[in-house]
Design a protein around this motif. Sequence first.
Motif, mmCIF file in Angstrom:
data_model
loop_
_atom_site.group_PDB
_atom_site.id
_atom_site.type_symbol
_atom_site.label_atom_id
_atom_site.label_comp_id
_atom_site.label_asym_id
_atom_site.label_seq_id
_atom_site.Cartn_x
_atom_site.Cartn_y
_atom_site.Cartn_z
ATOM 1 N N TYR A 129 -10.064 -6.138 -3.170
ATOM 2 C CA TYR A 129 -9.357 -4.867 -3.145
ATOM 3 C C TYR A 129 -10.316 -3.708 -2.915
ATOM 4 O O TYR A 129 -11.515 -3.807 -3.166
ATOM 5 C CB TYR A 129 -8.557 -4.656 -4.431
ATOM 6 N N GLU A 130 -9.743 -2.641 -2.427
ATOM 7 C CA GLU A 130 -10.494 -1.433 -2.109
ATOM 8 C C GLU A 130 -9.744 -0.250 -2.717
ATOM 9 O O GLU A 130 -8.536 -0.106 -2.536
ATOM 10 C CB GLU A 130 -10.591 -1.295 -0.591
ATOM 11 N N VAL A 131 -10.452 0.596 -3.451
ATOM 12 C CA VAL A 131 -9.840 1.762 -4.071
ATOM 13 C C VAL A 131 -9.827 2.901 -3.060
ATOM 14 O O VAL A 131 -10.877 3.425 -2.686
ATOM 15 C CB VAL A 131 -10.599 2.187 -5.341
ATOM 16 N N LEU A 132 -8.632 3.255 -2.606
ATOM 17 C CA LEU A 132 -8.494 4.372 -1.671
ATOM 18 C C LEU A 132 -8.352 5.691 -2.414
ATOM 19 O O LEU A 132 -8.925 6.702 -2.018
ATOM 20 C CB LEU A 132 -7.272 4.140 -0.759
ATOM 21 N N VAL A 133 -7.551 5.666 -3.480
ATOM 22 C CA VAL A 133 -7.387 6.821 -4.367
ATOM 23 C C VAL A 133 -7.359 6.295 -5.795
ATOM 24 O O VAL A 133 -6.620 5.349 -6.087
ATOM 25 C CB VAL A 133 -6.073 7.591 -4.071
ATOM 26 N N GLU A 134 -8.156 6.867 -6.674
ATOM 27 C CA GLU A 134 -8.153 6.440 -8.070
ATOM 28 C C GLU A 134 -7.296 7.391 -8.892
ATOM 29 O O GLU A 134 -7.571 8.587 -8.972
ATOM 30 C CB GLU A 134 -9.572 6.414 -8.633
ATOM 31 N N GLY A 135 -6.234 6.862 -9.469
ATOM 32 C CA GLY A 135 -5.341 7.682 -10.273
ATOM 33 C C GLY A 135 -5.876 7.929 -11.667
ATOM 34 O O GLY A 135 -6.926 7.414 -12.056
ATOM 35 N N THR A 136 -5.141 8.718 -12.437
ATOM 36 C CA THR A 136 -5.558 9.069 -13.790
ATOM 37 C C THR A 136 -4.502 8.704 -14.831
ATOM 38 O O THR A 136 -4.672 8.988 -16.013
ATOM 39 C CB THR A 136 -5.833 10.582 -13.883
ATOM 40 N N GLY A 137 -3.398 8.077 -14.400
ATOM 41 C CA GLY A 137 -2.320 7.748 -15.331
ATOM 42 C C GLY A 137 -2.541 6.438 -16.060
ATOM 43 O O GLY A 137 -3.646 5.875 -16.058
ATOM 44 N N TYR A 194 -4.398 1.534 -3.670
ATOM 45 C CA TYR A 194 -5.352 0.460 -3.418
ATOM 46 C C TYR A 194 -4.986 -0.263 -2.125
ATOM 47 O O TYR A 194 -3.830 -0.277 -1.706
ATOM 48 C CB TYR A 194 -5.335 -0.577 -4.540
ATOM 49 N N LYS A 195 -5.980 -0.874 -1.552
ATOM 50 C CA LYS A 195 -5.760 -1.788 -0.434
ATOM 51 C C LYS A 195 -6.151 -3.177 -0.915
ATOM 52 O O LYS A 195 -7.294 -3.408 -1.334
ATOM 53 C CB LYS A 195 -6.595 -1.386 0.783
ATOM 54 N N LEU A 196 -5.181 -4.093 -0.881
ATOM 55 C CA LEU A 196 -5.411 -5.457 -1.353
ATOM 56 C C LEU A 196 -5.572 -6.413 -0.181
ATOM 57 O O LEU A 196 -4.884 -6.285 0.836
ATOM 58 C CB LEU A 196 -4.243 -5.945 -2.216
ATOM 59 N N TYR A 197 -6.455 -7.388 -0.358
ATOM 60 C CA TYR A 197 -6.653 -8.462 0.612
ATOM 61 C C TYR A 197 -6.407 -9.763 -0.154
ATOM 62 O O TYR A 197 -7.228 -10.171 -0.980
ATOM 63 C CB TYR A 197 -8.052 -8.415 1.192
ATOM 64 N N VAL A 198 -5.291 -10.395 0.122
ATOM 65 C CA VAL A 198 -4.806 -11.486 -0.712
ATOM 66 C C VAL A 198 -4.924 -12.817 0.031
ATOM 67 O O VAL A 198 -4.337 -12.982 1.111
ATOM 68 C CB VAL A 198 -3.336 -11.251 -1.110
ATOM 69 N N ALA A 217 -3.333 -15.189 4.918
ATOM 70 C CA ALA A 217 -3.924 -14.154 4.078
ATOM 71 C C ALA A 217 -3.230 -12.841 4.442
ATOM 72 O O ALA A 217 -2.898 -12.618 5.614
ATOM 73 C CB ALA A 217 -5.420 -14.062 4.318
ATOM 74 N N LEU A 218 -3.007 -11.985 3.459
ATOM 75 C CA LEU A 218 -2.233 -10.769 3.694
ATOM 76 C C LEU A 218 -2.978 -9.528 3.215
ATOM 77 O O LEU A 218 -3.834 -9.603 2.322
ATOM 78 C CB LEU A 218 -0.883 -10.844 2.967
ATOM 79 N N ILE A 219 -2.618 -8.409 3.812
ATOM 80 C CA ILE A 219 -3.183 -7.115 3.444
ATOM 81 C C ILE A 219 -2.046 -6.221 2.956
ATOM 82 O O ILE A 219 -0.993 -6.163 3.583
ATOM 83 C CB ILE A 219 -3.868 -6.449 4.657
ATOM 84 N N PHE A 220 -2.277 -5.544 1.831
ATOM 85 C CA PHE A 220 -1.279 -4.613 1.303
ATOM 86 C C PHE A 220 -1.938 -3.276 0.985
ATOM 87 O O PHE A 220 -3.035 -3.243 0.411
ATOM 88 C CB PHE A 220 -0.639 -5.149 0.018
ATOM 89 N N GLU A 221 -1.271 -2.215 1.356
ATOM 90 C CA GLU A 221 -1.609 -0.896 0.842
ATOM 91 C C GLU A 221 -0.551 -0.561 -0.206
ATOM 92 O O GLU A 221 0.640 -0.558 0.094
ATOM 93 C CB GLU A 221 -1.619 0.141 1.960
ATOM 94 N N ILE A 222 -0.990 -0.305 -1.427
ATOM 95 C CA ILE A 222 -0.063 -0.085 -2.541
ATOM 96 C C ILE A 222 -0.377 1.241 -3.221
ATOM 97 O O ILE A 222 -1.539 1.503 -3.587
ATOM 98 C CB ILE A 222 -0.155 -1.211 -3.583
ATOM 99 N N GLU A 223 0.642 2.045 -3.384
ATOM 100 C CA GLU A 223 0.526 3.310 -4.098
ATOM 101 C C GLU A 223 1.367 3.210 -5.378
ATOM 102 O O GLU A 223 2.596 3.082 -5.305
ATOM 103 C CB GLU A 223 1.037 4.431 -3.203
#
Length: 233
Positions: A129-137, A194-198, A217-223
């Motif tokens: 996984y890759e952190v694109l934006v790190e939240g604070t919640g 995050y961007k996941l590589y599964v 194998a799959l790629i997901f962008e998840i907000e």
Amino acid sequence: MIYTKKMAFIGLGVLCFMTVAQAQVAEQKPVALSTPQDSLSYALGVDIARSLKSSNFDIDLNVLSKALTAAYQGKDVLFNEELVATVIQRNIRMMMEKRGAELRKPGEEFLAALKSKPTIKATPEGVLYEVLVEGTGSQPKATDEIKVHYAGYLINGEKFDSSYDRGEPINLHLDQVIEGWKIAVPLMKVGSKYKLYVPYNLAYGERETGTIPAFSALIFEIELLDIIQPHEV
């Protein structure tokens, strides 16, 4: 069961295929079709031959013809019923394993290349996984209901699903999603992207699902937008 279905079909036309096999072994001599029986035998032979060819068995037609002739004439054959089943099942299994390895290879190579990138992190289970934006919640628990926006891609960049395209986020129970999500989404805080590589075994596995090929194998962008409420189990 794979063997039962395949053998039932082959058994139905096995004698007809003998005509084709013997004709090929005998230097492709022309076949004279002078009776309805000849025509039926030839048609069934072609049908069985195509079925065997499409199964990708590595067949020696000379040996096949001898076995067909001996079995049909009631002569002694080299294999009993149990050994026949064992040999066929073993070859089907080997073919499936070979096909699986070929289908897994692009995804495995793709994920292996990603691991060397400094922005990529990995879970012990193998999700990258890759952190694109790190939240604070808050972080969701494995049984929570969450609200997300997401997009899913094959490794060639082809999009197969997207809540963004539908114009609205979706609520999901984390205990009802693919394993890759169950592993990675609890690492996220609300507000994160995050961007996941599964890998395939943590996605849809060995089965084809919709437009997603088997072993993908799959790629997901998840907000992660919100945690709705815990999911009661």
